[in-house]
Design a protein around this motif. Structure first.
Motif, PDB file in Angstrom:
ATOM      1  N   SER A 167       0.846  -1.194   0.000  1.00 14.71           N
ATOM      2  CA  SER A 167       0.000   0.000   0.000  1.00 14.71           C
ATOM      3  C   SER A 167       0.889   1.255   0.000  1.00 14.71           C
ATOM      4  N   GLY A 168       0.574   2.192  -0.863  1.00 19.45           N
ATOM      5  CA  GLY A 168       1.344   3.434  -0.945  1.00 19.45           C
ATOM      6  C   GLY A 168       2.491   3.385  -1.942  1.00 19.45           C
ATOM      7  N   ASP A 169       2.778   2.206  -2.500  1.00 16.65           N
ATOM      8  CA  ASP A 169       3.895   2.082  -3.458  1.00 16.65           C
ATOM      9  C   ASP A 169       3.654   2.892  -4.726  1.00 16.65           C
ATOM     10  N   ARG A 170       4.763   3.385  -5.270  1.00 16.49           N
ATOM     11  CA  ARG A 170       4.724   3.928  -6.632  1.00 16.49           C
ATOM     12  C   ARG A 170       5.103   2.783  -7.571  1.00 16.49           C
ATOM     13  N   VAL A 171       4.288   2.600  -8.599  1.00 16.57           N
ATOM     14  CA  VAL A 171       4.425   1.402  -9.444  1.00 16.57           C
ATOM     15  C   VAL A 171       4.573   1.779 -10.915  1.00 16.57           C
ATOM     16  N   LEU A 172       5.434   1.047 -11.614  1.00 10.92           N
ATOM     17  CA  LEU A 172       5.597   1.199 -13.063  1.00 10.92           C
ATOM     18  C   LEU A 172       5.178  -0.100 -13.747  1.00 10.92           C
ATOM     19  N   VAL A 173       4.372   0.020 -14.802  1.00 10.28           N
ATOM     20  CA  VAL A 173       3.985  -1.161 -15.590  1.00 10.28           C
ATOM     21  C   VAL A 173       4.434  -0.925 -17.035  1.00 10.28           C
ATOM     22  N   LEU A 174       5.460  -1.649 -17.463  1.00 11.48           N
ATOM     23  CA  LEU A 174       5.904  -1.543 -18.864  1.00 11.48           C
ATOM     24  C   LEU A 174       5.035  -2.466 -19.712  1.00 11.48           C
ATOM     25  N   GLY A 175       4.453  -1.941 -20.780  1.00  5.74           N
ATOM     26  CA  GLY A 175       3.541  -2.742 -21.605  1.00  5.74           C
ATOM     27  C   GLY A 175       2.162  -2.826 -20.959  1.00  5.74           C
ATOM     28  N   CYS A 176       1.696  -1.704 -20.410  1.00  4.68           N
ATOM     29  CA  CYS A 176       0.474  -1.687 -19.588  1.00  4.68           C
ATOM     30  C   CYS A 176      -0.806  -1.935 -20.389  1.00  4.68           C
TER      31      CYS A 176
END
Ligand code: NAP
Length: 325
Positions: A167-176
């Motif tokens: 919870s609270g994480d900053r997230v990156l999704v490559l190929g979202c």
């Protein structure tokens, strides 16, 4: 007979795909459709006719194991025979999707009926063997089979994201905007990510991701352009991310993810196009202390969790129905 002798099926050069003999701990499936792994399908498309390449690979190796990408996919079919020792596992006539890779599944193909370029699926006539240890799923009644097959192909992705994102994480999704990218974006948001940034290279895929609504921002960039991607992600996320997942189906996305992730963060390389050496040496090269997780396709109850996510997220479900239904 497996070749070389004593080799486990995934690493084997060739598997015995003679389905005329039934071992008592095996299930034989009449195969109707292959869902080819995206990295593999795209690689074969660059060479020419996909159906002919699949027939050649299966004839040579007794399994659909792409020599270049090393990946396979999974299958859909109907249970034809069940060995006596595993009689309780399945019933003849049941429709099932395998949850283990085609790279370790003995497969005999009589012919390719049609190649479905949009879905990366191939209609075939053939037979396959599921071992005692091979997971498979019964197909849900509430989804078209082609949709369930597409989601189950990447069933490991979203459950792993759900358990790794805090919870609270900053997230990156490559190929979202792809199959696993959409599922992972939805899972990250539901896990309580404070910011989810998605990357897609085409406007069409970015539009799909925006329609899902799980990413706070979707940027259009080439995941292989590490410096540009990292710059755009840092700007969009307000800093380096805590967690990144790579869901692209092309090589060279390792450094974009590594550059965009903070020291102490985690990167989940779900993509089959990931190079262990590029990731390991690349992170070392910039002294980035990140935990890098290999995209294990299995997590307990991953099929149920992925189908539940599709059920619970109406936007996700409608995107999957449009694309794969
Ligand atoms: P997919 O549906 O084809 O999605 C891939 C997405 O990545 C597409 O939206 C694609 O956009 C995008 N993309 C491609 N090149 C890009 C680039 N240079 N920059 C930014 N985005 C880019 O694939 P998938 O089925 O989700 O599979 C994703 C990956 O997971 C593949 O590598 C697949 O082999 C792998 N996989 C792993 C497992 C496992 O167990 N770890 C299981 C199944 C699949 P376009 O549509 O515009 O090309």
């Amino acid at each position: 007979m497996v070749a070389p002798l004593g080799c486990l099926p995934q690493a084997a050069e060739r598997l015995d795909n003679d389905v005329s003999r039934l071992f008592d701990n095996e299930i034989v499936v009449d195969v109707e459709r292959l869902n080819v792994d995206s990295a593999s399908f795209v690689q074969m498309e660059t060479l020419g006719e996909v159906g002919a390449q699949i027939l050649a690979t299966v004839a040579e190796r007794g399994k659909q194991h792409n020599r270049v990408t090393g990946s396979g996919g999974m299958l859909l079919g109907r249970v034809a025979r069940v060995g006596s020792r595993v009689a309780g596992r399945a019933s003849v006539g049941e429709r099932v999707a395998s949850l283990v890779s085609l790279t370790l599944t003995p497969l005999h193909l009589e012919r390719v009926v049609a190649v479905d370029l949009a879905r990366h699926q191939v209609e075939v006539i053939g037979q396959a063997v599921l071992f005692e240890s091979s997971a498979f799923a019964r197909l849900p009644a509430d989804l078209p089979e082609t949709v369930a097959l597409a989601a189950l192909d990447v069933a490991g992705a979203a459950p792993q994201v759900a358990r790794m994102v805090k919870s609270g994480d900053r997230v990156l999704v490559l190929g979202c905007g792809g199959k696993s990218g959409l599922l992972c974006s939805s899972a990250a948001r539901r896990a309580g990510a404070s910011v989810v940034v998605g990357v897609e290279r085409s406007e069409a895929a970015a539009t799909a991701a925006r329609r899902l609504g799980a990413c706070h921002q979707v940027v259009v960039a080439d995941a292989a352009d590490a410096v540009a991607v990292a710059g755009m992600v840092l700007a969009a996320a307000g800093g380096e991310v805590d967690f990144a997942v790579s869901c692209v189906n092309v090589p060279d996305a390792e450094m974009g993810a590594i550059l965009a992730t903070r020291d102490g963060g985690t990167i989940y390389f779900f993509s089959m196009s990931t190079s262990f050496t590029k990731a390991a040496l690349g992170a070392e090269g910039i002294s980035r202390d990140v935990t890098m997780v290999i995209g294990n396709g299995y997590a307990p109850h991953h099929a149920e969790a992925t189908l539940a996510l599709l059920h619970d997220d109406p936007a996700l479900r409608s995107l999957f129905l449009e694309r794969f239904g």
